[in-house]
Design a protein around this motif. Structure first.
Motif, mmCIF file in Angstrom:
data_model
loop_
_atom_site.group_PDB
_atom_site.id
_atom_site.type_symbol
_atom_site.label_atom_id
_atom_site.label_comp_id
_atom_site.label_asym_id
_atom_site.label_seq_id
_atom_site.Cartn_x
_atom_site.Cartn_y
_atom_site.Cartn_z
ATOM 1 N N GLN A 180 0.833 -1.205 0.000
ATOM 2 C CA GLN A 180 0.000 0.000 0.000
ATOM 3 C C GLN A 180 0.868 1.256 0.000
ATOM 4 O O GLN A 180 0.571 2.231 -0.687
ATOM 5 C CB GLN A 180 -0.921 0.006 1.213
ATOM 6 C CG GLN A 180 -1.977 -1.062 1.187
ATOM 7 C CD GLN A 180 -2.738 -1.125 2.497
ATOM 8 O OE1 GLN A 180 -2.142 -0.999 3.571
ATOM 9 N NE2 GLN A 180 -4.044 -1.322 2.417
ATOM 10 N N ASN A 236 -7.868 7.353 3.023
ATOM 11 C CA ASN A 236 -9.239 7.452 3.508
ATOM 12 C C ASN A 236 -9.329 8.489 4.631
ATOM 13 O O ASN A 236 -9.947 8.269 5.666
ATOM 14 C CB ASN A 236 -9.760 6.089 3.971
ATOM 15 C CG ASN A 236 -11.263 6.076 4.100
ATOM 16 O OD1 ASN A 236 -11.947 6.816 3.413
ATOM 17 N ND2 ASN A 236 -11.776 5.253 5.001
ATOM 18 N N ALA A 237 -8.664 9.615 4.407
ATOM 19 C CA ALA A 237 -8.593 10.680 5.410
ATOM 20 C C ALA A 237 -9.710 11.691 5.188
ATOM 21 O O ALA A 237 -10.356 11.712 4.139
ATOM 22 C CB ALA A 237 -7.237 11.371 5.324
ATOM 23 N N THR A 238 -9.923 12.543 6.172
ATOM 24 C CA THR A 238 -10.952 13.580 6.066
ATOM 25 C C THR A 238 -10.369 14.946 5.750
ATOM 26 O O THR A 238 -11.087 15.835 5.318
ATOM 27 C CB THR A 238 -11.764 13.678 7.367
ATOM 28 O OG1 THR A 238 -10.871 13.961 8.445
ATOM 29 C CG2 THR A 238 -12.512 12.385 7.633
ATOM 30 N N ARG A 271 -7.555 10.316 -0.692
ATOM 31 C CA ARG A 271 -8.218 9.140 -1.251
ATOM 32 C C ARG A 271 -7.558 7.845 -0.774
ATOM 33 O O ARG A 271 -8.225 6.934 -0.310
ATOM 34 C CB ARG A 271 -8.204 9.219 -2.785
ATOM 35 C CG ARG A 271 -8.947 8.085 -3.459
ATOM 36 C CD ARG A 271 -9.025 8.214 -4.972
ATOM 37 N NE ARG A 271 -7.709 8.299 -5.570
ATOM 38 C CZ ARG A 271 -7.220 9.378 -6.179
ATOM 39 N NH1 ARG A 271 -7.939 10.484 -6.246
ATOM 40 N NH2 ARG A 271 -6.020 9.374 -6.707
ATOM 41 N N HIS A 272 -6.229 7.771 -0.871
ATOM 42 C CA HIS A 272 -5.529 6.531 -0.534
ATOM 43 C C HIS A 272 -5.504 6.239 0.967
ATOM 44 O O HIS A 272 -5.468 5.087 1.375
ATOM 45 C CB HIS A 272 -4.106 6.541 -1.090
ATOM 46 C CG HIS A 272 -4.052 6.251 -2.546
ATOM 47 N ND1 HIS A 272 -4.270 7.228 -3.492
ATOM 48 C CD2 HIS A 272 -3.837 5.104 -3.213
ATOM 49 C CE1 HIS A 272 -4.180 6.691 -4.689
ATOM 50 N NE2 HIS A 272 -3.918 5.403 -4.553
#
Length: 86
Positions: free
Chosen positions: A5, A39-41, A36-37
């Motif tokens: 990853q 999955n952060a805000t 995106r990668h």
């Protein structure tokens, strides 16, 4: 994060960096890729200045209202107290 990853993320970022010669565009696209990668805000790219890196200026913030997030203030305090070492 697993090695595969991490490698994929670094590869995607390298593609983004190579896609434009304009710094603002590269930073924006890199931040989007990170969001995106991971999955952060939110994502912040900051410029640290001053003798001890005690001045933190946002260069790219996603989402644009990230400064309203309490975590942004915590990050500023952390960085201004020498939270990142060379």
């Amino acid at each position: 994060m697993m090695l595969g990853q991490e490698t994929e993320l670094l590869y995607q970022i390298s593609l983004v960096i190579g896609s434009s010669s304009h710094l603002d565009t590269m930073l924006q696209r890199t931040a989007v890729s990170l969001l995106r990668h991971l999955n952060a805000t939110s994502c912040a790219v900051v410029r640290m200045a001053g003798e001890h890196g005690d001045s933190v200026t946002p260069v790219c913030l996603l989402p644009r209202h990230a400064e309203a997030n309490p975590a942004w203030r915590e990050l500023q305090v952390f960085l201004s107290q020498g939270g990142v070492k060379d």
